[in-house]
Scaffold this active site. Structure first.
Site, PDB file in Angstrom:
ATOM      1  CG  ASP A  13     -21.864 -33.315 -47.319  1.00 43.20           C
ATOM      2  OD1 ASP A  13     -22.570 -32.834 -48.223  1.00 43.20           O
ATOM      3  OD2 ASP A  13     -21.832 -32.871 -46.170  1.00 43.20           O
ATOM      4  CG  HIS A  41     -27.808 -35.514 -55.354  1.00 42.82           C
ATOM      5  ND1 HIS A  41     -28.788 -36.409 -55.700  1.00 42.82           N
ATOM      6  CD2 HIS A  41     -26.947 -36.207 -54.575  1.00 42.82           C
ATOM      7  CE1 HIS A  41     -28.538 -37.584 -55.161  1.00 42.82           C
ATOM      8  NE2 HIS A  41     -27.423 -37.482 -54.476  1.00 42.82           N
TER       9      HIS A  41
END
Length: 116
Positions: A13, A41
């Protein structure tokens, strides 16, 4: 030839995938050097969400060659599914993804050991 390196702080993140996607259209080669299929991702382009676990998100640009380097842990089943999903979505993968001969591979024996 300029080189750009993006290194994260070793947890998720952070937005690394978004940065690679942004820079990817200008790159000739995009390489992963570590990590495995537990990484991911998520990139949204024109409202279309793509989740990648192995292949660098630069694959979504037409130009770059995508490399999975020595330190990457490759799950062949996950990689195959990811390629199939990309191609079904119109992303050309053939000849654009290279895996190092020294990359680590998750085998069915490893899955069996995990279950035990």
């Amino acid at each position: 030839m300029p080189v750009r390196v993006l290194v994260g702080a070793q947890w998720g993140d952070e937005g690394k995938g978004k940065v690679v996607d942004y820079l990817g259209s200008e790159a000739r080669i995009i390489a992963r050097f570590a990590g495995g299929p537990n990484a991911g991702h998520t990139v949204v382009i024109d409202g279309r969400k793509t989740v990648l676990h192995h292949i660098p998100c630069g694959i979504l640009s037409e130009r770059p060659l995508c490399l999975l380097g020595n330190g990457v842990v490759v799950d062949p089943e996950t990689l195959r599914r990811e390629i199939e999903e990309l191609e079904a979505g119109g992303v050309r993968c053939a000849g654009r993804i290279l895996v190092s001969r020294r990359a680590h591979v998750i085998l069915s024996a490893h899955r069996l050991l995990d279950r035990v």
